[in-house]
Design an enzyme around this catalytic site. Structure first.
Site, PDB file in Angstrom:
ATOM      1  CG  HIS A 154      -2.070  -0.712   0.876  1.00  0.00           C
ATOM      2  ND1 HIS A 154      -2.263  -0.862   0.463  1.00  0.00           N
ATOM      3  CD2 HIS A 154      -1.917  -1.980   2.290  1.00  0.00           C
ATOM      4  CE1 HIS A 154      -3.615  -2.075   0.558  1.00  0.00           C
ATOM      5  NE2 HIS A 154      -2.851  -2.953   1.767  1.00  0.00           N
ATOM      6  CG  ASP A 187      -2.881  -8.474   1.473  1.00  0.00           C
ATOM      7  OD1 ASP A 187      -2.606  -8.468   2.324  1.00  0.00           O
ATOM      8  OD2 ASP A 187      -3.950  -7.687   1.135  1.00  0.00           O
TER       9      ASP A 187
HETATM   10  N1  Q9C Z   1     -12.014  -1.954   8.171  1.00  0.00           N
HETATM   11  C1  Q9C Z   1      -2.648  -4.623   4.400  1.00  0.00           C
HETATM   12  O1  Q9C Z   1      -3.231  -5.927   4.517  1.00  0.00           O
HETATM   13  N2  Q9C Z   1      -7.636  -1.106   6.630  1.00  0.00           N
HETATM   14  N3  Q9C Z   1      -2.492  -3.958   4.653  1.00  0.00           N
HETATM   15  C2  Q9C Z   1      -8.790  -0.747   6.651  1.00  0.00           C
HETATM   16  C3  Q9C Z   1     -11.602  -1.122   6.987  1.00  0.00           C
HETATM   17  C4  Q9C Z   1      -6.697  -1.278   6.727  1.00  0.00           C
HETATM   18  C5  Q9C Z   1      -4.110  -3.910   5.633  1.00  0.00           C
HETATM   19  C6  Q9C Z   1      -9.746  -0.664   7.810  1.00  0.00           C
HETATM   20  C7  Q9C Z   1      -5.846  -2.554   6.285  1.00  0.00           C
HETATM   21  C8  Q9C Z   1      -4.877  -2.818   5.907  1.00  0.00           C
HETATM   22  C9  Q9C Z   1      -0.946  -5.317   4.154  1.00  0.00           C
HETATM   23 ZN    ZN Z   2      -3.714  -7.045   3.276  1.00  0.00          ZN
END
Ligand code: Q9C
Ligand code: ZN
Length: 674
Positions: A137, A174
């Site tokens: 990200h 992912d």
């Molecule tokens: N419930 C990775 O898996 N939060 N990052 C979203 C919505 C961010 C995930 C909140 C999730 C990031 C590497």
């Molecule tokens: Zn993720």
């Protein structure tokens, strides 16, 4: 050949955590790494891997992807007070900083680079890096979604620069969209980025318009960005496999990468609080296996997400054990993709058909863009109460069974005078005379056989199959005088066993004696250049290619988008791969086929070849032993007639075989044609 698997891990990367209250970030915990590594130890997998140390990525490495301003800003975080860290964090989305995260982020990116070095220098064949923080990200000048530096994007740039690679494939399994990777390579045709992600018509984080299927890349990079939006939660094994067979693999083989990088997030597995998907951990054995014959086997998996501390370590173990070459477990309940997955599949194939010859005959977009997307979005918005979290029942799934590979990997039945390939065991039923069942079968099945050499060979084959069924031998290879006859005998033998399901794959034009396949105990798929007149049944399929199997790409596409889905849905207990003398298949395509089929039936494949083909014994054995197949090379598009014929056949069979479906319910696109 068979080289090892690298494992990169350093406890240092567990040494940062969330220091304040933030519900969005509380799932990204140090235990993600420790439980994963412990599970690898518990399963005896760390001992089998080559342990490679991490290093810090240098400024120069990081600057290949990130801006100087951003790097300099992150560099200051180790010296910040708690209040400063909180404030610094606020400018980004869903991420947190800690005094030690900059150090860990350099190690995470450096781990990916060490992995690339280990694979590219031939120290190992493939490998996995267990890292924190994740990377996909993070953007040129921004941290995001728990990510600080874009580990895999940095690794791709590094691999291209240091090793002069022309094409790198990034597979992002992912459950989130790696928008950072997309932005990095969107106009770059040398990096093909594939990502599937929970999307729910843009309602799911990071809620970007550009995560949808119609973001295909820009300028010269058009066609080299493939997004698969999941518009519902609960996607299962069938949905994932279907996307691999009908989008990723056909395009990846056409792209012909020099290296495969995987953004290996396991939040796409069952039980994950973020993904809410239902694919079981063993699916990662198959996803991994299916990528392992690309790029001559050069595959680097780098951990991204995965937040369920039970399914994460299980999925990591499935991935690493597959990289090590152990046969994958038989995939459970492949009952076909769901309607929503089919709609996504349909849209992605249609959005990319102008760029990839393998997708050329994909159907038109379902009716109109508006009806499928925006209206649905509006309806759902209306129907749902907006007050937050639905009650979540804890998902339960059985722990994957221990994968115990048979003591013998590859047994060969060869005429005297043909030498046994390295690493294989020469097999003869004569060395094992107490086999009661074999003797019985000899009487019942083989008494008609006059030739004593043929009789000895056949009884060896039957004994070999029985040892495969008992998990004493994984796979085998036999040179026989008459492949059709040997095939018939083995089919007859299999029919006597109660739970046997036999997938027979015939390659070549020789006429196959008609088998009684209606009971479903045998599925026969023949690849040939001869159009067959007889009406075949659901269990007897003739794949006719104009140039037969000699068009390596056309043939491989047929294997990927027809044979594999059929094979996965049929779920054989044994695969019989029959190479006829007039097959015309080139060596690399043959090895690809052999390697890919090992994903079925726990790797129980018996290859039959005609005696005159003894020159092919070595390379076939190498594939059965688990060596990666050589890549096909960048080839011209397959014959348009063949792609079209394949599409028609797939269309005809999809009523019986759900994994062959590529469109949502009413199929009115041009793939419907003649
Ligand atoms: N419930 C990775 O898996 N939060 N990052 C979203 C919505 C961010 C995930 C909140 C999730 C990031 C590497
Ligand atoms: Zn993720």
């Amino acid at each position: 050949m068979k080289m090892g698997t690298a494992l990169i891990y350093d406890e240092e990367m567990t040494k940062y955590k969330l220091l304040w209250v933030d519900p969005a970030c509380k799932i990204e915990v140090p235990e993600r790494l420790t439980v994963s590594y412990d599970a690898l130890i518990q399963n005896g997998l760390t001992d089998r891997c080559v342990s490679v140390p991490v290093r810090e990525a240098t400024d120069a490495d990081i600057l290949q992807v990130h801006s100087e301003e951003y790097l300099e800003a992150v560099k200051k975080t180790p010296y910040m007070t708690l209040e400063d860290l909180k404030e610094f964090t606020l400018q980004y989305g869903d991420v947190y900083f800690h005094p030690n995260i900059y150090h860990c982020a350099k190690l995470a990116a450096g781990a990916a680079l060490q992995l690339v070095d280990s694979v590219m220098t031939g120290k190992v064949r493939n490998g996995m890096a267990l890292v924190r923080p994740p990377g996909h990200h993070s953007m040129r000048s921004a941290a995001n979604g728990f990510c600080v530096f874009n580990n895999v994007a940095i690794a791709a740039r590094y691999a291209k620069q240091k090793y002069g690679l022309k094409r790198v494939l990034i597979v992002d399994w992912d459950v989130h969209h790696g928008q950072g990777v997309q932005y990095c390579f969107e106009d770059d045709p040398s990096v093909l980025y594939f990502s599937w992600h929970r999307y729910e018509h843009q309602k799911f984080w990071p809620q970007l318009r550009e995560s949808d299927y119609d973001s295909v890349g820009k300028d010269k990079g058009a066609g080299f960005n493939i997004n698969v939006p999941w518009n519902q939660v609960g996607m299962k094994n069938s949905d994932y496999l279907s996307l691999f067979c009908h989008v990723l693999l056909p395009v990846a083989y056409e792209f012909c990468p020099d290296l495969v990088l995987v953004c290996a997030g396991f939040d796409s597995a069952i039980g994950d609080p973020e993904g809410k998907m239902c694919a079981t951990p063993d699916i990662f054995a198959h996803l991994t296996h299916l990528l392992m014959n690309l790029a001559g086997g050069k595959l680097c998996a780098v951990l991204e997400g995965g937040y369920n501390l039970t399914s994460l370590p299980q999925s990591v173990c499935q991935t690493v054990q597959t990289l090590l070459g152990d046969p994958a477990p038989r995939p459970a309940n492949l009952d076909g993709p769901c309607e929503s997955a089919l709609e996504s599949l349909h849209c992605v194939r249609s959005a990319h058909r102008q760029y990839w010859s393998s997708l050329k005959h994909a159907a038109d977009l379902p009716t109109s863009d508006i009806s499928t997307k925006r209206i649905k979005l509006a309806e759902e918005e209306e129907g749902k109460s907006e007050n937050g979290e639905e009650e979540t029942s804890e998902e339960v799934w059985p722990e994957p069974l221990k994968r115990v590979p048979p003591p013998i990997r590859t047994a060969v039945v060869l005429p005297d005078g043909v030498t046994c390939p390295d690493g294989c065991k020469r097999f003869s039923s004569l060395e094992d005379p107490n086999q009661e069942s074999v003797n019985k079968l000899r009487e019942t099945l083989l008494k008609a056989e006059a030739d004593s050499v043929a009789l000895a060979t056949l009884s060896s084959l039957i004994a070999l199959v029985e040892k495969m069924e008992k998990n004493e031998i994984c796979n085998g290879l036999a040179l026989v005088a008459d492949v059709s006859m040997a095939m018939m005998r083995l089919v007859q033998h299999a029919a006597t066993a109660p739970h046997s399901r036999l997938l027979v794959v015939c390659v070549g034009d020789e006429v196959v004696p008609s088998l009684d396949t209606d009971d479903g105990k045998t599925l026969l798929v023949q690849f040939s250049s001869k159009e067959s007149d007889k009406q075949k049944s659901k269990y007897h399929i003739n794949v006719c290619l104009k140039k037969g199997c000699s068009d390596a790409l056309g043939f491989t596409q047929a294997v990927l988008s027809l044979l594999l889905p059929l094979g996965y849905e049929y779920d054989p207990s044994l695969v019989l791969l029959v190479r006829m003398s007039d097959s015309g298949v080139c060596d690399s395509a043959w090895q690809q086929l052999t390697g890919l089929l090992l994903g079925l039936a726990q790797g129980r494949t018996l290859v039959l070849m005609q005696e005159a083909e003894k020159a092919r014994v070595g390379l076939t054995a190498s594939s059965l032993l688990g060596d990666a197949a050589p890549s096909l090379g960048q080839l011209d598009a397959p014959l348009p007639e063949d792609v079209e014929a394949l599409e028609r056949l797939r269309h005809r069979l999809q009523a019986d075989w759900k994994l062959l479906q590529t469109t949502a319910a009413p199929d009115t696109g041009r793939g419907d044609a003649p």
